[in-house]
Design an enzyme around this catalytic site. Sequence first.
Site, PDB file in Angstrom:
ATOM      1  CG  HIS A  98      16.870  -4.500   2.746  1.00 46.22           C
ATOM      2  ND1 HIS A  98      16.625  -3.141   2.761  1.00 46.22           N
ATOM      3  CD2 HIS A  98      17.334  -4.802   1.515  1.00 46.22           C
ATOM      4  CE1 HIS A  98      16.955  -2.627   1.574  1.00 46.22           C
ATOM      5  NE2 HIS A  98      17.383  -3.620   0.794  1.00 46.22           N
ATOM      6  NE  ARG A 119     -18.017   7.419  17.688  1.00 47.61           N
ATOM      7  CZ  ARG A 119     -18.981   6.893  16.939  1.00 47.61           C
ATOM      8  NH1 ARG A 119     -19.101   7.242  15.666  1.00 47.61           N
ATOM      9  NH2 ARG A 119     -19.819   6.022  17.441  1.00 47.61           N
TER      10      ARG A 119
END
Lengths: 423, 472
Positions: B445, B273
């Site tokens: 978890h 870009r």
Amino acid sequence: MSIEFKADNLGDGVKSGDVAAIMVAVGDVIQAGHIIMEIETDKAVLPLPCDKAGKVTQLLVKKGQTITPGQAVLMLDPVAAGVPSMNGGAKSSATAAVASPPAKTTNTVVATSAAALAKAPLPASSGRDLPLPAGPATRRLARELGLNLASISGSGSGGRITLEDVARAAAGSGGGSGRVVEPPLPDFSKYGEVERVAFSKLQKTSANNLSLAWQVIPHVTQHDLSDITETEALRKRFVENAAKGSPKVTMTVLAMKAVVACLKEFPNFNSSFDSAKGEIVQKKYFNIGIAVDTPNGLVVPVVKHVDQKSILELAAELTELATKARDRKLQLADMQGGTFTITTLGGIGGTSFTPIVNYPEVAILGMSRSQKQLQLVDGNVTERLMLPLSLSYDHRVVNGADAARFTVKLCNMLSSAFSMLIG
Amino acid sequence: MADSQTELLVLGGGPGGYPAAFEAADHGMKVLLVDEGARPGGVCLNRGCIPSKALLHIAKLINESHEASEWGLTFSSPKIDLAKLRDFKNGVITKLSGGITELSKVRGVKLVAARGTFLDANTVELKHADGKIERVSFEKAIIATGSSPAVPPMFQLGDPRVMDSTGALELADIPGSLLVVGGGYIGLEMGTVYAALGSKVTVVELTSGLLPGADRDLVRPLQKRLEKQFAALHLNTKVEALKATKAGIEATLAGEGVAPKMTFDRVLISIGRRPNSKGFGLEATGVAVDEKGFIKVDRQLRSSVPHIFAIGDIAGEPMLAHKATREAKIAVEAMNGGKAEFDNIAIPAVVFTDPEIAWCGLMEHEAAARNIEVKVVKFPWAASGRATTLSRNEGLTKLIIDPKTERVLGVGLVGVNAGEMIAEATLAVETAAVARDLAETIHAHPTLSETLMEAAESVFGQATHSYRPKRS
């Protein structure tokens, strides 16, 4: 093969410095001990000698760049070092031709590392080229308080600087009373053209020290006039008759001698205040700092053990220090260990001023321009040469009556050169 | 003479410009936000981050519907209604863009859809879509004009089948074959979308690896997966020419083991870009621009003209939306006399491929180039319970650690959801956390975030789920 030279020692306790000048260029052959750069630290501009000999193949820093101890500043090729020193000027071209293949190899190496350097977002260094260990909130607080984060040691894990560390540092430098943060400035350009001029490191240091002293020390200034008619006449005669090249005895030199006599009589003026312990630290040595106005800012070199030196010795030493100060050659040690400061505007003008105590000292003597005044002596109006003295002191340590006594004694000593001999 | 005046002009309504305008309004400034698009939001919202993520979400669903057969869940092949799919993507844009317009309104920011051109350092000319022209004088300005896809002249055939990222996001059709020129993040993200929709995708990359500049350990699992999804990945290969033919776009390729001529239905040029610093009168302001076209700014984002600031892609690399947003806040605070400056340590980078790649802070190869001694620890996702439940064990969590203090200097991630996980890593780097801070923070978890905790454990000990035999 090129080797790195690292700026290992920037002075005691110095954590960073700006490259003020670079005295060598790529291709220069230098001997060991050659001064390659001047580093402006927050205390002084220091010459940086290179302890290796060789041909400079690459500069790793730019003027104005901030460097830290241990940072590599240039690459040099030790092989090339011997060439000019062995042969001297004329013959060296032949030798240079012989030496060219290894030189080429060196160039390739340098080119590669230069490419790597160009790619790296920060200058390459062998050492601790890491961002300061502090979170955004901590960095912001330091910025807002005008504190240099690099000078604050971190108490957190891995040396992480915490908000508390910054707050403590601010309290330390602000005397625990909380530092006043300046409100943002208005947009002056609304009213007309402005130009912003960057403060040098030296100016920043002076500014910080002065703010600190002003905030910590309750200042009082005692003004008085000393009749120096006779002393000045004696001094002039001495200077006129002095051998050529002998050091110039100035009124400042005489004042140093007189001040030491006063300090001996009033030991609290030669002390520091340990507010944490509630003790006055009286010093048994007499080191007088002399404020020197230089084009780069105010510096205060210190003349050590003034009590043990003759007037001529003091004059010589003061001349040397002042020259060094103007040439930016003062070493850190030249500016440390002062117990009392003298600042003089006598060469410029004025009738009195209120000098700021040079923290952690507790008193400073300002001398203005001596002037002829009409005085009544034994009922007769006579012309006398009067020296205006302004003694600023830390009112926590020194009471007003003692300050007046100190100043009166000082005036008397300066009036009578004889008293200085026995004082 | 100016027709009206404002305190602050913000030119460009992308992820730099609109947060700047909002922040300034919140500071009590009178703000004019000028964006030439019909909808504010800039490239990011209209032609970049947002629509590509909407499409990548669909691509992921398609891929998972295939993979599900391994887990005992077989779907029939998806039917793709391209018009509806496009509507979904456009709906996302409209919804978010409408949000910006609404927020401008409630904050009192004057939002104008017009092309702004500077006449001098205090005047801008606005050209509205209906041709109306007005002049506005301003006291301060923030330039946030962003960047555009770089397309070299040799690829500009004037043929709609050769697209930049904007064209690719329009999703005109699903080409049978697509050539992606440039193996950077845009090329790989769009390649992933088109491959999932059914195109045969060929990627050609000039350098020796995909995602130049990214850590090779992170690229490897992605490359392995893309090799299966894409028709071909040609590295060290150059596109020497493109030619429009009736059958398609004929590409002349130079590289080892690559057919010299191949024809594709469409070509995506994604080689980089360029900052938008031309064509809007920047010269008239006196603002200094560097040789690459970026506006030169200081740490407060102030340009060489003190009352004009520049933020986002126009103000320099990396060209990332979130960098622009941070800069917006700094510029506004600075222009109001605050002491803010861009002192960030970590700017996260995320590649939204599948698996995703994300990193922040110091990377292993950068440390080597800068001669910084680091300790590198890796936790393979083969040892992650959560990754196993997702049947995606190819991921890797990598920490770059200062050996002296065990400070976390950088984090690299590859795996599903790496883009979300990098947030914790960035916080760790930005706040100078040490390995123990990560290791001794309880991680839920079973989640992928546990891999950061376990990687940190292995800095000074053993990770619970990975054991390195001690060297005797």
